[in-house]
Structures are given as C-alpha cells and as structure tokens.
Scaffold this motif. Sequence first.
Motif, short mmCIF file in Angstrom:
data_model
loop_
_atom_site.label_atom_id
_atom_site.label_comp_id
_atom_site.label_asym_id
_atom_site.label_seq_id
_atom_site.Cartn_x
_atom_site.Cartn_y
_atom_site.Cartn_z
N ILE A 132 -114.00 -71.39 -52.33
CA ILE A 132 -113.69 -70.94 -54.11
C ILE A 132 -114.70 -71.84 -54.94
N GLY A 133 -114.62 -73.16 -54.76
CA GLY A 133 -115.51 -74.23 -55.22
C GLY A 133 -116.93 -73.73 -55.24
N TYR A 134 -117.39 -73.51 -54.00
CA TYR A 134 -118.72 -72.81 -53.67
C TYR A 134 -119.03 -71.69 -54.85
N TYR A 135 -118.10 -70.81 -54.66
CA TYR A 135 -118.54 -69.61 -55.53
C TYR A 135 -118.30 -69.80 -57.04
N TYR A 136 -117.36 -70.83 -57.32
CA TYR A 136 -117.59 -71.18 -58.64
C TYR A 136 -119.01 -71.69 -59.26
N ASN A 137 -119.38 -72.63 -58.40
CA ASN A 137 -120.71 -73.03 -58.60
C ASN A 137 -121.75 -72.00 -58.73
N VAL A 138 -121.69 -71.12 -57.79
CA VAL A 138 -122.69 -69.88 -57.80
C VAL A 138 -122.84 -69.15 -59.30
N CYS A 139 -121.67 -69.15 -59.74
CA CYS A 139 -121.52 -68.38 -61.35
C CYS A 139 -121.34 -69.43 -62.31
N ALA A 140 -121.86 -70.72 -62.12
CA ALA A 140 -121.87 -71.74 -63.19
C ALA A 140 -120.56 -71.97 -64.16
N ARG A 141 -119.45 -71.79 -63.29
CA ARG A 141 -118.64 -72.51 -63.92
C ARG A 141 -118.18 -73.79 -63.09
N TYR A 142 -118.70 -74.65 -63.56
CA TYR A 142 -118.85 -76.06 -62.70
C TYR A 142 -117.52 -76.92 -62.74
N ASP A 143 -116.91 -76.90 -63.89
CA ASP A 143 -115.64 -77.47 -63.98
C ASP A 143 -114.44 -76.86 -63.19
N SER A 144 -114.45 -75.81 -62.98
CA SER A 144 -113.60 -75.08 -61.93
C SER A 144 -114.01 -75.39 -60.72
N ALA A 145 -115.16 -75.36 -60.35
CA ALA A 145 -115.75 -75.71 -59.13
C ALA A 145 -115.14 -77.08 -58.72
N ARG A 146 -115.34 -78.04 -59.52
CA ARG A 146 -115.10 -79.40 -59.05
C ARG A 146 -113.22 -79.59 -59.18
N TYR A 147 -112.76 -78.87 -59.72
CA TYR A 147 -111.18 -78.77 -59.56
C TYR A 147 -111.01 -78.23 -58.17
N TYR A 148 -111.38 -77.41 -57.60
CA TYR A 148 -110.94 -77.05 -56.16
C TYR A 148 -111.71 -77.93 -55.19
N PHE A 149 -112.91 -78.47 -55.54
CA PHE A 149 -113.40 -79.56 -54.41
C PHE A 149 -112.65 -80.60 -54.45
N ASN A 150 -112.12 -81.09 -55.36
CA ASN A 150 -111.09 -82.22 -55.65
C ASN A 150 -109.93 -82.07 -54.81
N LYS A 151 -109.32 -80.76 -55.06
CA LYS A 151 -108.07 -80.39 -54.25
C LYS A 151 -108.43 -80.39 -52.97
N GLY A 152 -109.23 -79.93 -52.47
CA GLY A 152 -109.79 -79.63 -50.85
C GLY A 152 -110.08 -81.09 -50.50
N MET A 153 -110.70 -82.13 -51.23
CA MET A 153 -111.05 -83.43 -50.47
C MET A 153 -109.57 -84.15 -50.56
N GLN A 154 -108.58 -83.88 -51.34
CA GLN A 154 -107.38 -84.62 -51.20
C GLN A 154 -106.63 -84.20 -49.92
N LEU A 155 -106.67 -82.68 -49.58
CA LEU A 155 -106.12 -82.33 -48.50
C LEU A 155 -106.99 -82.89 -47.11
N ALA A 156 -108.14 -83.06 -47.29
CA ALA A 156 -109.09 -83.61 -46.19
C ALA A 156 -108.66 -85.03 -45.82
N GLU A 157 -108.62 -85.65 -46.79
CA GLU A 157 -108.21 -87.08 -46.54
C GLU A 157 -107.16 -87.60 -46.01
N LYS A 158 -106.09 -86.49 -46.05
CA LYS A 158 -104.75 -86.46 -45.23
C LYS A 158 -104.85 -86.22 -43.79
N THR A 159 -106.00 -85.81 -43.54
CA THR A 159 -106.12 -84.93 -42.14
C THR A 159 -107.40 -85.55 -41.76
N PRO A 160 -107.49 -86.57 -40.71
CA PRO A 160 -108.72 -87.26 -40.23
C PRO A 160 -109.59 -86.11 -39.41
N LEU A 161 -108.92 -85.10 -38.67
CA LEU A 161 -109.59 -84.13 -38.02
C LEU A 161 -110.45 -83.31 -39.06
#
Length: 738
Positions: A132-161
């Motif tokens: 979702i963040g990638y496609y928001y970058n594609v359509c130039a909605r950068y604040d929304s893109a960063r919101y979903y990237f942040n959300k995904g990174m928080q999930l990834a930090e909880k799961t080392p794999l």
Amino acid sequence: MNVYMGLKKTIYISVVLLFIQGIVLAQENNELSELRHKAAKVKDLDAYCEVCKYLYEMGSGADLLLIYADSIRQLAIRDKSLDCFLESYNWSSEAYFMKGDFSKGFSLKYKTLVLAENARRIGDALILCSDIGYYYNVCARYDSARYYFNKGMQLAEKTPLLADRYRTMLTNYASSYLFEGKMDSALVYTLQAKERSAADKDTAMLIENLNQLGTIYRRQKNLEKCISSFENALHLCEAQNNFRTAAYIYGNIATAYCDWKRPKDAIPFSEKAVEYALKLGNHQMIGVCYVNLGAIMCNISGRREEGIAVLQKAIPILEEVNNRRRLCEVYSYLINAYRQNGQQKAAMDYLGKLDKLAHELKTDVEHYRYYKSKAPLLQMGGRYAEATDYYLRMINMLENGYRDPMDYEHYMRLAECYRALRKDAAAYDCLYKAYALRDSSFHFEYTEQLSDYSVKYHTKEKELEIIRLRKNELEREAELLKRRIIFGSVLALLVIVMLFMLYIRLRQQVRIARLAKIASEKEQQFLVLQKDTEQRLTRKYIDGLESERQRMATELHDDVCNSLLALEMNVCSLPEVKDGRMDGQLKQLETIRQRLRNMSHELMPPAFQYATIDEMLSDYVLHLTLPEGMKAEYSSTEGVDWHKIPQKVGFEFYRIVQEAVSNALKYSAASCIRVRLEWKDGLLSVLIADDGRGFEPNKKTNGVGLRTLLQRADAVGAKVELDSGIGNGVQVKVTVLV
C-alpha cells in the motif's frame, strides 16, 4: 554525412534489439502456456498463484490476472480457506493497479489488510502495508505512504524473521521523501537503510540503496558522490547478473549527464539500459528505457528526429502494459520535440492525447505535465492570454508545494506573455521571481532585460502615485470611522449586558437547572435499564431458539435422515421392489429424506468467520428448493467491503431472510421472490419481497414466524417495515445503522 551514419547505426541497433525482443516474447508465451496448462489440470491455490505471479512479474495481462484471481476466490468460497481469500483479494488489487484503476486497487488492499489483521497474520499484514505504501508513492500521496511504511516497520521490528521486509520499507520510506523533493530527509533515511542492508549482508537491497543515494546526490549536484554511488551499485549488479536494476542505474546515470548539460555523453548509458531491459524481457522496463533514450536524443541538435522515432516506438509497448503515466511522459516529450521543429499540428495531436490521459489519471503530476506542454504551444501560436492562464496554473501548483527544478523557466515565459499583453508591471514581477529562482551563473544573462522591465514599471508607478496617495488617505479616514462605530457598538452592548445581568436571579436558576439535570439523569438511567432488560430477554429467547434449531438440525440429520435411509434400504430388499411395483413409493421416500436433509442444513448456523453476509445470502438464495413455476433472485450493493458488517448483525439478518423467505414459500403462492442487500452511508438494509397473494397486516400480526422475525431485528436494534395487501404480495424491509 555524420547524421546519415548516426541514423543508419540507430536503425541497425533497433532491428537487432527487436529481433532479441521477439525471441524473448516467444519464450514468455511458452512458459505462460505451461503454467496455465498446469493450473487447469491441478486447480489448486499454488498452481493459480504461479500463473498470477508470472503475469505480475511480466507487467502485462491485467485482465487475465483478474480471471485467475477470481478462480482463487471460487476456491476460497468452496473450501472456506483464509489463505485463498487473502490471495484472491491481493492478486485482484495488483491487476487493478496494473490497469491504472488505483481506487479499486486500494479498496481491495484495505480489505485484504483488514482480513489479515483480524486473523493475526502478521507476515501478511506487513507485506500489505509495504504494498500500500509503495502504491501511495506511485500516485504521489507521500504522507499516506509514510503512514503505512511506519505501520509495517513497527510490525517487522516485533518479528526478527521479517527483517528483509523492514529493510525494504525503510528504503521506500526514504524514497517518499526523494519523490517529494525533501532531499535532506531522503539522504538521512537512505543512509540508514544502506547501513542496515550492509550489516544484514542483503546485496539486492544494498544495490537499491546505492542507486537511490546516487539519485539523491544528483539532485544535490554532488557529482563525485553521485557517480561513486552509481558505480558501486553497477559492480554489484553485474556480479549478480541483475539486469533489471542495472538497466535502471544506467538510466539514472544518463539522467545525471543530462542534468549537467551533457546529453551526448548520456546516450551510451541510455542505450546500455535499453540493452539490459531487452535481455530481461520485461515490457514495462523496455518501454521506460525507450522513453528515456528518446527524450535525451530530442535534446541533442541533429538527433531530434531519431529521438521522435524512439519515443514513438515506446508508445505501443507502454499501451500493451497499460502504463498510462509513462504514456503521458512520452506525449509530453513528443509535443515539445514537434514544437521545437515547428510542427504545430503534430504537437496539437499529441496534446489531445495527453489531455485525455491527464483527465483520466487525475493526479498533480499529469495535470502539471499537461499545462507545461500546452502553455508554450499557445504562446507559440500568439495566444498569449490563454497561455498566461496555463502558466498561472503551473505557478499556483509550484507555490502550493509542487516540485520542478526548472520552475524559473515558467516565470520567464509568463513574463514574455505579460510583455506581449502590455502588462509591464506583472512582467516585471514574474521576471524578478524567475531571477530569484535561477542559479547565480545565469545572473548576467537576464540583468539587461530585467532593467528594461524595471524602467517601464517605475514609469507607470509614478503616473499612479498621486491617485494611490489619495486612495490611501480615503482608506485611513474610512478605517478611523469604522473603529469609532465598532467602539460605540461594543460599549453599548456592554451596558445592555450589565443591566440584564442585574435582573437575573442566578442562584435560583442554577438550583433549578441542577434539579432538572438530576431528574433527567434518573429518567435516562431508568430507560437504559428498561431497554437493557428487554434486550437481555430477547437475546435469551433467540439464543434458546438457536440452540433448539441446532438440536433439531442434529436430530434430523443424524437420526431421522439416517433412519429413513435405513428404511429405504430395507424396502429395496423386498421382492415387490424388484418387480418395479414400489418405484413411486421409493422415489417419494427419497424426496422426503432429501427435504429433511436440506431442512437440517438450513437450521444450522452459518459460518460467518470465512464468508460475508453478502456471500452467505447469495449462496442461500441460489440453493433454495423452489416449487415449479417459482424463481428467486438476489442482488446487493456493488463495491462494498462486507467484512465490515459485525458477525452478530450478519447472523441475525441471515436468519431474518430465512424466516421471511420460508413464509413466502409456504403461503405466498408467488412466481418470484426477490432478496436485496444494501449498504449506504453506514445504513445496512435487506428487502425480501414477493408477488404472491399477500395479506392484511392488521389482521395477521401474531404469527410465530413474524414474531420471531421482529425479535431478531430488535436484538440488534434494527427497524422492520412490513408492507402487504390482498393480491399485492409482501415486502419486508429490515434496516440497522452499522
């Protein structure tokens, strides 16, 4: 002679590249045919996903991808499989993104993300956040893109794999700042991503980070670090035969040379990018590389015709993969090239195509590109007033945050239009802004022109000086009078308020208000308690009813149906059966057993954890056992995420439909039963209607079926509307705010 030799060389290279492209296409078709044959034979999730993955990676066949995504959805409904539902929605969304329909693509991505989060599928939810963040970058909605990237990174930090996903999202997070033009933030996060990739020994992601760093340094005009980053990325790419990324890097190096006004040096790098793209066989990349090569050639004196030919070669490829954004870019380059050649008619033809695409995509990038192409064409034709309008639209976008490194040129051209329209003051203002935006190396080029506009501007200023002074004096007098009126009004209002407050018996009113509030609260508590009691009694009755339904379903299915089956088998052993004298009785016995079996299935509660209320009602109506001459129809609101409907509400609505349809089958003698499910602005409703004999509601309101229907609706706070009459059929509408 040199131009002829260069054109001959370009034609020779194009023929060779097209031959290579034909071989790659033949290999692609064979591989796709094998995958489709396997999927048709096996018909399982893995086989369908292999076809979907291949179509996605090749960047073409969006309609075919939708068909296979729907095949996965059919598996999901059949097997009630969460994995199938996730894959179906995900591949459907990717198909819509390939078609350029971002609205449907995002809708399906949200639906998939909600399903993954409800099922606690962290890995799937993380991947969806990244997409979702990638496609928001594609359509130039950068604040929304960063919101979903942040959300995904928080999930990834909880799961080392899932560390690899964290690196990807951190890189894309930095990209959003790069696309938005915030170079400092982009550099900080890209360096963090590079360090993380190097520490985790992720070579593929390290290449992406180095490529992105080169682009950032290019934007910052840091030549040494730019070339160094690109070279390091290329060494890693070529060591791993990573043609895809190498093609993009060569394209970025070519862009860097163009930024430094050295387009001739950029040509070999751009041609190398085309060569790698053809080796990879990705149509999306081939089209992009052709666009970059053609744009560079159009900026070189004597090679503009070659550039136009390359750009026109890119159009059918981009149309095949439905890359409408790159098509807009091609049309823009062709318009500019034809304009510079003086071929205004050809330029206007492509402007019409760009206009259509820009209005379909509805993004700032395409609108800006359209204005940027149209304004110089109008100016070239002497239509200065119309050109001014489009220049002002671009400038408005620039002042509202849109980025364009050549923004000063628009102010320069707008100044020329104002000068042609004899608006010297406006021309002076625009030229001053252009001068302020441009680098100091361009200072002397426009100083003389700026002085000419300045003289004319100050001359008119002196002519208007007396009028302006008189106007200012009148404005001061009006302002003074206005202040006096306001002061007098405020003073009078204060006096009135003070007199009014003397007559208010404040203590008595406060006491009365407090007592009224207490009484109101007590009354409200009583009403809430009364309502809660009624709901508990209704819920208890319905729970008992459901328990009894389940018990009866079990008895019918496990006891009565099995007993009838045993009876049927015993009867089949009789000698009369062998003579065919009891065929009618056996057929009647089989019909009775099948009807009891269907009744047991209808009595069992539906499984809403795997299917929506829309899917359950559709399946129920589809499999109704109807008398001869009667039909049943079902419809629902399109484009609705039915997973948002709470299971409790969906369950009661399902039972209400069962009750109403059962009554229609028993008593209506109708020719058609219609069920319509709607959801609009948070309001969920279901309509059950038939064209049967009907009845008078005032004379028939105590039936068990109708009473149960009303209690179920009351259990979820729903409103029931009943409309009927003798010979007018029956309409039952149940509505609830979700």
